[in-house]
Design an enzyme around this catalytic site. Sequence first.
Site, PDB file in Angstrom:
ATOM      1  NE  ARG A 113     -38.240 -69.733   5.752  1.00 10.03           N
ATOM      2  CZ  ARG A 113     -38.504 -69.156   4.410  1.00 10.03           C
ATOM      3  NH1 ARG A 113     -40.038 -69.859   4.675  1.00 10.03           N
ATOM      4  NH2 ARG A 113     -37.910 -68.518   3.947  1.00 10.03           N
ATOM      5  CE  LYS A 124     -28.507 -67.138  -0.046  1.00  8.22           C
ATOM      6  NZ  LYS A 124     -30.106 -66.088  -0.505  1.00  8.22           N
TER       7      LYS A 124
HETATM    8  N1  BES Z   1     -30.751 -64.503   4.513  1.00  8.53           N
HETATM    9  C1  BES Z   1     -31.416 -64.607   2.770  1.00  8.53           C
HETATM   10  C2  BES Z   1     -32.409 -63.416   2.431  1.00  8.53           C
HETATM   11  C3  BES Z   1     -31.530 -62.332   2.177  1.00  8.53           C
HETATM   12  C4  BES Z   1     -31.751 -62.152   1.511  1.00  8.53           C
HETATM   13  C5  BES Z   1     -31.311 -61.188   3.085  1.00  8.53           C
HETATM   14  C6  BES Z   1     -31.447 -61.142   0.283  1.00  8.53           C
HETATM   15  C7  BES Z   1     -30.797 -60.253   2.452  1.00  8.53           C
HETATM   16  C8  BES Z   1     -31.342 -60.290   0.486  1.00  8.53           C
HETATM   17  C9  BES Z   1     -32.151 -65.789   3.253  1.00  8.53           C
HETATM   18  O1  BES Z   1     -32.124 -67.086   3.916  1.00  8.53           O
HETATM   19  C10 BES Z   1     -32.791 -66.827   1.826  1.00  8.53           C
HETATM   20  O2  BES Z   1     -31.791 -67.460   1.045  1.00  8.53           O
HETATM   21  N2  BES Z   1     -33.648 -66.765   2.288  1.00  8.53           N
HETATM   22  C11 BES Z   1     -34.672 -67.144   0.370  1.00  8.53           C
HETATM   23  C12 BES Z   1     -35.981 -68.325   1.048  1.00  8.53           C
HETATM   24  C13 BES Z   1     -36.398 -68.385  -0.123  1.00  8.53           C
HETATM   25  C14 BES Z   1     -35.637 -70.311  -0.720  1.00  8.53           C
HETATM   26  C15 BES Z   1     -37.285 -69.690  -0.064  1.00  8.53           C
HETATM   27  C16 BES Z   1     -35.033 -65.741  -0.147  1.00  8.53           C
HETATM   28  O3  BES Z   1     -35.770 -64.729  -0.247  1.00  8.53           O
HETATM   29  O4  BES Z   1     -35.196 -66.301  -1.617  1.00  8.53           O
HETATM   30 MN    MN Z   2     -30.737 -67.671   3.073  1.00 13.59          MN
END
Ligand code: BES
Ligand code: MN
Length: 466
Positions: free
Chosen positions: A320, A246
């Site tokens: 997931r 990230k």
């Molecule tokens: N934990 C994150 C989702 C999240 C994002 C929670 C912002 C709270 C605030 C999750 O694990 C994630 O990174 N999801 C990705 C999925 C994508 C890679 C398909 C996302 O939402 O970008």
């Molecule tokens: Mn994530």
Amino acid sequence: MKFSILSKAPAGLPDVRLFTTAQRKALPHGISEAELSLKPGSRIFHHGENVLLVGLGDAEKITADEMRTAAGSAAMAMKRSGRTRFTLHLGEWAQFAGAAVEGMVLADFAYEEFKTTRTRTIEQVNVIVGAHHVATAKKAAVHAQTLGEFTNLARGIANRPGNVVFPETLAEEARWHAKKHGLRCTVLDEKQLRAKKFGGITAVGGGSARPPRLIVMEHRGGPRGQAPLALVGKAVTFDTGGISIKPAADMEKMIWDKCGGAAVLGAMLAIAKLGVKRNIIGLIPAAENMPGAAAYRPGDIVTCYDGRHVEIVNTDAEGRMILADAIGFARKDHKAAAIVDIATLTGAVGVALGESAAGLWSSDDRLRDATLEAAKKSGERLWPMPHFPEYDEAIRSDVALIKNSGGRMGGSCTAAAFLRTFAEKTPWAHLDIAYTSHRNRDGASLAKGATGFGVRTLVELATNWR
Ligand code: BES
Ligand code: MN
Ligand code: ZN
């Protein structure tokens, strides 16, 4: 915080008085309408007297939720001004005694574990209702206080940073609380997870020096052999994104990626304490998503607990993967009657619904309705989201059964479609709480940080689900 439900106010304590829009004319002179915005929860100290006036809004629109906010903001204002013992006059709103208590318990929470100076907490609140309402209001208050306190317990755990709460310490914490409340708690460590082929959890946890765990909590409130309702909570104790790392900005917020797991923990403890008369199992897959040398990588093909193969296209879609294992485990090993998962799963749910509602997906109309009903009672907003065949197509893989990301478009819906696969025919519901699980700013009735979203809805659902 101690509550006394009384029909007569003891003398000498500051008072909270509620008023509706229509009642504003009866307010003391010198208070202008501008001062009182007249929105639910708006409040003002009536100077010279020890009275806090709190607006409820229009009488015909007052619900438990308005009362929660009004009482919560009153409690917050009282403690900020140093008044830690006070009296709340509920007047004609005795039926909302529970909501008022809940609002005050939630408002009293602040996360100050590592602060050198701590704010005061509320010591004692007298809630005044009509004499013939005292008994019912007392019952409601006790119930509400339990729900509020376990919500705060979940908030406290969720707010702790990733160097303090990681899979091992979260499991220890769960064990300790489970023992205290008479819940069975077993923990699978990384060796057991590997031996039993929890491919999703071990893949996600692989990149971290802090190995993953699967926490299993069992409440036996129903007849022997009754198929349990399974509550599954994502506990990614910190989410860096892994190899698909990230950006740095806001990454610290990923301490809250364990909010689903914390909600299940809080709910299971409340369920035990309240003696819910049904078998419930709480599953908390816990892992830290890090880009270590043994991290899983894009292109990997991971075999989940139920044997389904998943192509990894983004290691940041880790929630997931650990949920897939836990859902498979609930279905295969525990023969769950229904599975409800709760997770900070996708940023996309925030784009769709903002911070005011969590997304709800379900494969079963009856479970969906029961979950919506539970959420309505708890005041936690859920919004039903769709399942279209295109979402299944978006996660189809050329090299495995499915891939772990369907890309940006409809991100929350493709994530839900992914999870649904692992529930097979077991009635399943999924709550995406990515943006309802925490707040970045202090609110009038809730401190910033984890909100404990889901605890009260899950307890309500567990209580009423048949
Ligand atoms: N934990 C994150 C989702 C999240 C994002 C929670 C912002 C709270 C605030 C999750 O694990 C994630 O990174 N999801 C990705 C999925 C994508 C890679 C398909 C996302 O939402 O970008
Ligand atoms: Mn994530
Ligand atoms: Zn995550």
